[in-house]
Write an enzyme that holds these catalytic residues in place. Structure first.
Site, PDB file in Angstrom:
ATOM      1  N   TRP A 319     -15.209  88.943 127.343  1.00 35.20           N
ATOM      2  CA  TRP A 319     -14.121  89.532 128.121  1.00 35.20           C
ATOM      3  C   TRP A 319     -14.658  90.278 129.338  1.00 35.20           C
ATOM      4  O   TRP A 319     -14.033  90.281 130.393  1.00 35.20           O
ATOM      5  CB  TRP A 319     -13.312  90.483 127.231  1.00 35.20           C
ATOM      6  N   HIS A 320     -15.831  90.877 129.209  1.00 38.79           N
ATOM      7  CA  HIS A 320     -16.394  91.636 130.327  1.00 38.79           C
ATOM      8  C   HIS A 320     -16.812  90.748 131.494  1.00 38.79           C
ATOM      9  O   HIS A 320     -16.805  91.199 132.644  1.00 38.79           O
ATOM     10  CB  HIS A 320     -17.598  92.460 129.855  1.00 38.79           C
ATOM     11  N   GLY A 321     -17.216  89.534 131.227  1.00 34.89           N
ATOM     12  CA  GLY A 321     -17.659  88.690 132.328  1.00 34.89           C
ATOM     13  C   GLY A 321     -17.920  87.267 131.892  1.00 34.89           C
ATOM     14  O   GLY A 321     -18.223  86.999 130.722  1.00 34.89           O
TER      15      GLY A 321
END
Length: 457
Positions: A319-321
């Site tokens: 989800w972060h990247g």
């Protein structure tokens, strides 16, 4: 229009507050509509291209909630969530997935990279929380204007904190009463967050970013530079992101909204489980409630619990990247949390004096792939940490006094909310806040301000 910019601080915010006060005085029933319009205007000022996407996303998810409420068909909510995740995948992960297929098959797929809509990761999670809570019966239906503010409220649309529908709806209908104390707390939180971002986050970034750039370009940092990059980034990320959160809390409070806290001295944690109860707390809660528990949590035996932890944290990393380095970071935390569960199940314990440095060391070392653009750069930095590099470029003796002061504040000092709660009744606090705010405006006026790190996620 970042919070740490003169157009926001000297133009947008005063104008918004003035018109909000006028609305409360003349047409209090229009307050939610004004907050919705203000949030859309803020988003448009930052990136006009994606206002239609934001508007369509809000409208479709709200309509899905209304359709479910009238028909009771769970498939409506499922379809809306699939669409939300599909849009997130299209904009954020299309190039990443094409690269994986290309690497696995050699199909030479053209890599397509789309511009990333501002805050799409955060408002996608807000949609999911509303639709799931609506079905669970833990959220009340919202009107379209309420839902627009819930999704796109400008202090938190870029990088959170994530809120549950029940946390916000009541405040939209009955805001915290205006008072001198409320205004003082709000301005102090805003100022504290700005100070953390401008003086500490950006200050540390000036030492850290060149080392990472050199490593990504093929340089091999020596031990001093590698440790500077690793410790410095851990502190830079904390002060940048927690600074943003403090600003968001202060800004929201100026408009009568209390947002949930997102940080509680995470580098003071004595275990990794404790760390995730203190770091990005609203995301941790989201991952627990909407991934970990649906995956089985701790209700179906130890193997299922370990797999649930690993899957939850790996998806949290993704989800972060859109990169395998983020996946590796999340998986490392999932594995470590699984080992923590096994440690406790075995009846073992660790003194806090040992747990704190062990947790801090793991977290800092795990930030390396999170920060690195690729595994090659991460390995380069790890080699430097082991003293296998000879290039001293980027190492600076001036870094360590700043890092020591920042670390002391992060580990030993009070959180911004704790400090503000103690300071509000005192006149000296108002004078100190005014001086700090003036210094920040001078610094921001020199164009030395940098973008928020979490804005890119």
């Amino acid at each position: 229009m970042p919070f740490n910019s003169l157009p926001f601080l000297l133009l947008f915010l005063p104008l918004a507050l003035g018109l909000h006060a006028l609305c409360i005085a003349r047409r209090p029933g229009w307050r939610v509509a004004w907050l919705a319009a203000l949030s859309v205007a803020f988003y448009a000022w930052w990136d006009l291209r994606f206002v239609p996407l934001l508007g369509a996303s809000v409208a479709l998810n709200w309509l899905a909630g209304e359709a479910w409420r009238r028909s009771g068909r769970g498939s409506v909510l499922t379809a809306a969530i699939v669409l939300d995740l599909g849009l997130l995948g299209l904009f954020k992960y299309l190039g990443f997935l094409a690269g994986l297929v290309d690497a696995a098959t050699g199909a030479d797929i053209p890599l397509v990279t789309l511009a990333l809509p501002l805050g799409i990761s955060f408002f996608t999670f807000q949609h999911i929380a509303y639709l799931v809570d609506l079905r669970r019966g833990t959220a009340a239906p919202m009107g379209l204007l309420d839902y627009t503010v819930y999704t796109a409220f400008f202090p938190r649309v870029i990088a959170g904190p994530l809120v549950r529908p029940a946390e916000l709806l009541g405040q939209l209908r009955a805001p915290e009463p205006a008072s001198a104390d409320r205004s003082a707390r709000a301005v102090m939180l805003l100022t504290a967050g700005l100070a953390k971002k401008v003086f500490l986050g950006d200050g540390l970034g000036g030492f850290v970013d060149p080392v990472w750039a050199a490593a990504a370009a093929g340089g091999q940092p020596g031990a001093a530079a590698a440790w500077q990059a690793t410790i410095g980034y851990a502190l830079q990320l904390y002060f940048d992101f927690s600074g943003y959160t403090d600003m968001a809390l202060g800004l929201a409070l100026l408009f009568g909204i209390v947002l949930p806290d997102n940080f509680r001295a995470p580098y003071r944690a004595a275990s990794l489980q404790d760390f995730w109860r203190r770091w990005h707390m609203t995301l941790s809660r989201f991952l627990r409630d909407y991934l970990y528990i649906p995956f089985g949590g701790n209700r179906h035996g130890l193997p299922r619990q370990i797999l649930a932890l690993l899957a939850t944290m790996t998806l949290g990393g993704l989800w972060h990247g859109a990169g395998l380095t983020f996946v590796a970071w999340g998986a490392a935390h999932g594995l470590a949390l699984g080992l923590h569960v096994l440690w406790r199940r075995a009846g073992l314990s660790m003194p806090e004096a040992a747990g704190l440095p062990a947790t801090l060391a793991f977290v800092c070392l795990a930030w390396v792939p999170f920060r690195a653009p690729d595994f090659s750069t991460a390995l380069t930095v790890y080699r430097g940490l082991l003293g296998l590099g000879a290039d001293a470029a980027g190492a600076s003796a001036a870094f360590w006094p700043l890092a020591a002061g920042a670390a002391a504040l992060a580990i030993l000092g009070p959180t911004a909310r704790e400090a503000v709660a103690r300071a509000v009744p005192h006149a000296w606090a108002a004078a100190a806040t005014a001086l700090v705010l003036a210094a920040i405006l001078l610094q921001v006026g020199n164009d030395a301000n940098q973008a928020f790190l979490y804005a890119r996620f």
